[in-house]
Motif scaffolding. Structure first.
Motif, PDB file in Angstrom:
ATOM      1  N   ALA A 183       0.829  -1.211   0.000  1.00  0.00           N
ATOM      2  CA  ALA A 183       0.000   0.000   0.000  1.00  0.00           C
ATOM      3  C   ALA A 183       0.862   1.260   0.000  1.00  0.00           C
ATOM      4  O   ALA A 183       0.615   2.189  -0.776  1.00  0.00           O
ATOM      5  CB  ALA A 183      -0.930  -0.010   1.206  1.00  0.00           C
ATOM      6  N   VAL A 184       1.869   1.299   0.864  1.00  0.00           N
ATOM      7  CA  VAL A 184       2.697   2.503   0.922  1.00  0.00           C
ATOM      8  C   VAL A 184       3.544   2.635  -0.349  1.00  0.00           C
ATOM      9  O   VAL A 184       3.755   3.745  -0.850  1.00  0.00           O
ATOM     10  CB  VAL A 184       3.558   2.544   2.204  1.00  0.00           C
ATOM     11  CG1 VAL A 184       4.753   1.632   2.121  1.00  0.00           C
ATOM     12  CG2 VAL A 184       3.995   3.960   2.498  1.00  0.00           C
ATOM     13  N   SER A 200       2.661   1.612  -3.398  1.00  0.00           N
ATOM     14  CA  SER A 200       1.793   2.091  -4.481  1.00  0.00           C
ATOM     15  C   SER A 200       1.478   3.570  -4.328  1.00  0.00           C
ATOM     16  O   SER A 200       1.464   4.308  -5.310  1.00  0.00           O
ATOM     17  CB  SER A 200       0.510   1.268  -4.547  1.00  0.00           C
ATOM     18  OG  SER A 200      -0.276   1.488  -3.397  1.00  0.00           O
ATOM     19  N   CYS A 201       1.229   4.012  -3.109  1.00  0.00           N
ATOM     20  CA  CYS A 201       0.945   5.431  -2.897  1.00  0.00           C
ATOM     21  C   CYS A 201       2.146   6.303  -3.252  1.00  0.00           C
ATOM     22  O   CYS A 201       2.001   7.314  -3.944  1.00  0.00           O
ATOM     23  CB  CYS A 201       0.534   5.682  -1.449  1.00  0.00           C
ATOM     24  SG  CYS A 201      -1.102   5.083  -1.049  1.00  0.00           S
ATOM     25  N   ILE A 260       2.015   8.847  -6.391  1.00  0.00           N
ATOM     26  CA  ILE A 260       2.102  10.286  -6.126  1.00  0.00           C
ATOM     27  C   ILE A 260       3.274  10.903  -6.879  1.00  0.00           C
ATOM     28  O   ILE A 260       3.159  11.996  -7.441  1.00  0.00           O
ATOM     29  CB  ILE A 260       2.204  10.556  -4.612  1.00  0.00           C
ATOM     30  CG1 ILE A 260       0.841  10.321  -3.959  1.00  0.00           C
ATOM     31  CG2 ILE A 260       2.694  11.964  -4.324  1.00  0.00           C
ATOM     32  CD1 ILE A 260       0.860  10.376  -2.450  1.00  0.00           C
ATOM     33  N   ALA A 277       3.032   1.905 -10.550  1.00  0.00           N
ATOM     34  CA  ALA A 277       2.741   1.647  -9.141  1.00  0.00           C
ATOM     35  C   ALA A 277       2.456   0.172  -8.906  1.00  0.00           C
ATOM     36  O   ALA A 277       2.950  -0.417  -7.934  1.00  0.00           O
ATOM     37  CB  ALA A 277       1.562   2.511  -8.683  1.00  0.00           C
ATOM     38  N   GLY A 323       5.567   6.096   4.840  1.00  0.00           N
ATOM     39  CA  GLY A 323       4.325   6.744   4.443  1.00  0.00           C
ATOM     40  C   GLY A 323       4.023   8.033   5.163  1.00  0.00           C
ATOM     41  O   GLY A 323       3.077   8.743   4.810  1.00  0.00           O
ATOM     42  N   VAL A 378       3.608  11.358   3.040  1.00  0.00           N
ATOM     43  CA  VAL A 378       2.476  11.443   2.108  1.00  0.00           C
ATOM     44  C   VAL A 378       1.149  11.116   2.785  1.00  0.00           C
ATOM     45  O   VAL A 378       0.126  10.995   2.116  1.00  0.00           O
ATOM     46  CB  VAL A 378       2.678  10.511   0.889  1.00  0.00           C
ATOM     47  CG1 VAL A 378       3.866  10.958   0.069  1.00  0.00           C
ATOM     48  CG2 VAL A 378       2.826   9.074   1.315  1.00  0.00           C
ATOM     49  N   SER A 379       1.166  10.979   4.109  1.00  0.00           N
ATOM     50  CA  SER A 379      -0.048  10.642   4.836  1.00  0.00           C
ATOM     51  C   SER A 379      -1.105  11.737   4.655  1.00  0.00           C
ATOM     52  O   SER A 379      -0.834  12.919   4.837  1.00  0.00           O
ATOM     53  CB  SER A 379       0.275  10.476   6.318  1.00  0.00           C
ATOM     54  OG  SER A 379      -0.897  10.202   7.042  1.00  0.00           O
ATOM     55  N   GLN A 421      -2.571  12.609   1.802  1.00  0.00           N
ATOM     56  CA  GLN A 421      -2.668  13.139   0.442  1.00  0.00           C
ATOM     57  C   GLN A 421      -3.647  12.286  -0.359  1.00  0.00           C
ATOM     58  O   GLN A 421      -3.545  11.064  -0.368  1.00  0.00           O
ATOM     59  CB  GLN A 421      -1.306  13.140  -0.250  1.00  0.00           C
ATOM     60  CG  GLN A 421      -0.342  14.144   0.294  1.00  0.00           C
ATOM     61  CD  GLN A 421       0.934  14.201  -0.530  1.00  0.00           C
ATOM     62  OE1 GLN A 421       0.971  13.755  -1.668  1.00  0.00           O
ATOM     63  NE2 GLN A 421       1.986  14.751   0.053  1.00  0.00           N
ATOM     64  N   LEU A 437      -5.420  10.430  -3.507  1.00  0.00           N
ATOM     65  CA  LEU A 437      -5.025   9.827  -4.775  1.00  0.00           C
ATOM     66  C   LEU A 437      -6.219   9.944  -5.713  1.00  0.00           C
ATOM     67  O   LEU A 437      -7.108   9.116  -5.712  1.00  0.00           O
ATOM     68  CB  LEU A 437      -4.633   8.361  -4.594  1.00  0.00           C
ATOM     69  CG  LEU A 437      -3.423   8.085  -3.723  1.00  0.00           C
ATOM     70  CD1 LEU A 437      -3.218   6.597  -3.549  1.00  0.00           C
ATOM     71  CD2 LEU A 437      -2.192   8.717  -4.322  1.00  0.00           C
ATOM     72  N   ALA A 482      -7.086   7.203  -9.207  1.00  0.00           N
ATOM     73  CA  ALA A 482      -6.031   6.199  -9.292  1.00  0.00           C
ATOM     74  C   ALA A 482      -6.475   4.950 -10.043  1.00  0.00           C
ATOM     75  O   ALA A 482      -5.756   4.447 -10.886  1.00  0.00           O
ATOM     76  CB  ALA A 482      -5.552   5.821  -7.893  1.00  0.00           C
TER      77      ALA A 482
END
Length: 162
Positions: free
Chosen positions: A46-47, A49-50, A54, A62, A107, A110-111, A113, A115, A118
């Motif tokens: 998850a982190v 891909s984010c 981003i 991603a 993370g 970017v916590s 933010q 998406l 996506a």
């Protein structure tokens, strides 16, 4: 769309990542390995891909990076358990703790933010007139439909092949 329909759509969409993880867990268990580190793998995926989405804006890149990170962690777990004969429970729990800690650290910048856009949605307006299920399934995203196909493929793979 009424409130009940929106709740059902949200539940299906929110459950899709869990369904994909469960399908992977089923394959791992069928191979004879106990993978208790699935949560750590999910958090790292998850982190990853984010962060990649981003910074690059590419969904394909991603997804490829998530596959790479999960593959490396899976190979590490396999190496520890199969080659070094480490305890599968201990290694799995260590991977969960490692994934939770590292994903929280990576993370943090970017916590929160958003998406935006996506995952593309598959709009099927011809499905809307179908009673009950039409409004639920007419506007699902690509990964949700992919998870439905994977459930069927996994069933066929497990129960219809040797």
């Amino acid at each position: 769309m009424d409130a009940i329909t929106q709740i059902i759509v949200s539940a299906i969409s929110s459950g899709t990542p869990l369904l994909l993880a469960v399908l992977g867990g089923i394959l791992i268990e069928r191979s004879g390995i106990m993978q208790l580190g699935a949560e750590g793998l999910m958090l790292m995926g998850a982190v990853t891909s984010c962060l990649v989405f981003i910074h690059t804006g590419s969904l394909v890149l991603a997804i490829l990076c998530v596959l790479a990170v999960s593959g490396v962690l899976g190979v590490l777990h396999g190496f520890l358990c199969v080659t070094l004969h480490a305890n599968q429970v201990v290694c799995g729990l260590a991977m969960t703790i490692f994934g939770a800690g590292l994903s929280a650290y990576l993370g943090k910048p970017v916590s929160g933010q958003p998406l935006v856009g996506a995952v593309p949605k598959l709009d099927m307006p011809w499905l809307e007139p179908v009673p009950v299920i039409g409004q639920i399934f007419a506007h699902m995203d690509l990964f949700t439909w992919l998870s439905f196909v994977l459930v069927l493929a996994m069933h066929l793979f497990i129960h219809r092949t040797s």
